[in-house]
Design an enzyme around this catalytic site. Structure first.
Site, PDB file in Angstrom:
ATOM      1  CG  ASP A   1       0.296   3.454   6.675  1.00  0.00           C
ATOM      2  OD1 ASP A   1      -0.506   2.949   6.368  1.00  0.00           O
ATOM      3  OD2 ASP A   1       1.454   2.932   7.229  1.00  0.00           O
TER       4      ASP A   1
ATOM      5  CB  THR B   1      -4.647  -3.226   7.984  1.00  0.00           C
ATOM      6  OG1 THR B   1      -4.871  -2.561   9.272  1.00  0.00           O
ATOM      7  CG2 THR B   1      -3.229  -2.972   7.540  1.00  0.00           C
TER       8      THR B   1
ATOM      9  NE  ARG C   1       6.085  -4.180   5.339  1.00  0.00           N
ATOM     10  CZ  ARG C   1       5.032  -3.516   5.610  1.00  0.00           C
ATOM     11  NH1 ARG C   1       4.334  -3.921   6.469  1.00  0.00           N
ATOM     12  NH2 ARG C   1       4.769  -2.368   5.037  1.00  0.00           N
TER      13      ARG C   1
ATOM     14  CE  LYS D   1      -2.265  -1.298   3.678  1.00  0.00           C
ATOM     15  NZ  LYS D   1      -1.858  -2.617   3.922  1.00  0.00           N
ATOM     16  CB  THR D   2       3.823   2.412   1.992  1.00  0.00           C
ATOM     17  OG1 THR D   2       3.152   2.291   3.388  1.00  0.00           O
ATOM     18  CG2 THR D   2       4.795   3.655   2.077  1.00  0.00           C
TER      19      THR D   2
END
Length: 344
Positions: free
Chosen positions: A117, A166, A225, A72-73
């Protein structure tokens, strides 16, 4: 906060590690073309951005929803890069008061991207301020206190908010409705993770075989990640052992040191399914009894460990408690009782 700390201690956690921000930044692609995975989302986002560029206006606000660690980032930074505009980064927990958000909004330039975020964790007052700013491009600044206080509207340049969450269900409906484009990120299949690992290995200067990439992808829990984190640990193994090329046996040796097995299960995951199978005969077992058996807080077991085990079919949640599936018995090298075999 305690839950996030518990999760970040695990090698297979999707939570970011503050100790390795440089490595994460190195591995991030800077364009949609370089972003691996999420093909449908990429096509939608590419059309969305191209239309805004042809109309020569900043795009509508974007909401990125999905589990942690899926990009997402990275996508937010790619959007800013594709548009050729600066990006301002903050998070919901970092904004304590509406004044903090007003200060950020009033300093934005035309077309700038504001990335928030964990947007679902914004304070209520800041949410209400953001409603107006996103829709009317203004903020109301309160001057004075008490009966003599007055509200002064301050116009803002047109900008784009990118929110990442999330937990989309925790977003209030008025805030969700102000996003013109909502993107849902899904877990990655092994084939896409293999491509991502190959790209990351090239960036890190690691000579890794295709079979080794396949081994890593199976242990990465569908999350980029985690794949990149495990790849860096395999790199450490290769450096210490003076390896010129990393093969599947090296991946297995390196990750066995960190107690990560072929299904991506770590010590805590295995402790949970072993407790259900060996100590409670496969279940059902209550959460409190299970957490006491593995020596962890019940919240840690429920929110950190169980989601992956349920998603991969190792256990199921029933009204009577947790039950191990036939897959869990097989993974431990045990034969499941007949009632479990018939049920699953």
């Amino acid at each position: 906060m305690g839950q996030e700390q518990d999760e970040s201690l695990r090698m297979v956690s999707a939570a970011p590690l503050d100790a390795e921000p440089v490595s994460d930044e190195e591995l991030r692609p800077h364009s949609l073309q370089g972003f691996i995975g999420q093909p449908r989302l990429k096509a939608q986002l590419e059309l969305f951005l191209q239309a805004a560029q042809k109309r020569e206006v900043p795009p509508d606000h974007i909401l990125l929803a999905g589990p942690p660690g899926l990009g997402k980032t990275t996508l937010a930074m790619i959007v800013a890069h594709e548009l050729g505009v600066p990006i301002r980064i903050t998070s919901g927990p970092a904004i304590q008061h509406a004044g903090d958000l007003a200060s950020i909004l009033s300093s934005l330039e035309v077309g700038e991207v504001l990335f928030i975020d964990e947007i679902h964790r914004l304070p209520r007052a800041a949410e209400e301020l953001l409603y107006i700013a996103m829709e009317d491009f203004r903020v109301d600044v309160m001057v004075g206190k008490g009966p003599g206080a007055s509200s002064i509207p301050l116009s803002l340049p047109r900008f784009t908010v990118i929110g990442a969450t999330t937990r989309e269900g925790m977003l209030p409906s008025p805030l969700r409705a102000r996003f013109g484009f909502t993107a849902h990120l899904d877990f990655y299949p092994c084939e896409e993770l293999e491509k991502l690992i190959e790209r990351s290995a090239a960036v890190l200067g690691i000579d890794i075989t295709a079979l080794a990439c396949a081994q890593l992808s199976k242990r990465s829990r569908g999350t980029p990640r985690i794949a990149n984190r495990l790849l860096r640990r395999v790199r450490d193994w290769a450096v210490v052992h003076d390896l010129r090329q990393v093969g599947p046996e090296d991946v297995e040796a390196a990750l066995s040191l960190y107690q990560i097995d072929s299904e991506g299960l770590d010590r805590l995951d295995l402790a949970v399914i072993e407790a259900i199978v060996r100590s409670f005969g496969g279940g059902p077992v209550g959460l409190n009894n299970l957490s006491a058996m593995v020596g962890e807080e019940s919240e840690t077991v429920e929110t950190v460990c169980e989601p992956y085990l349920v998603r991969e079919g190792f256990l199921v949640r029933t009204p009577k408690g947790r039950v191990a599936t036939q897959k869990a018995w097989s993974h431990l090298g045990l034969e499941a009782p007949e009632d479990v075999t018939k049920l699953f």
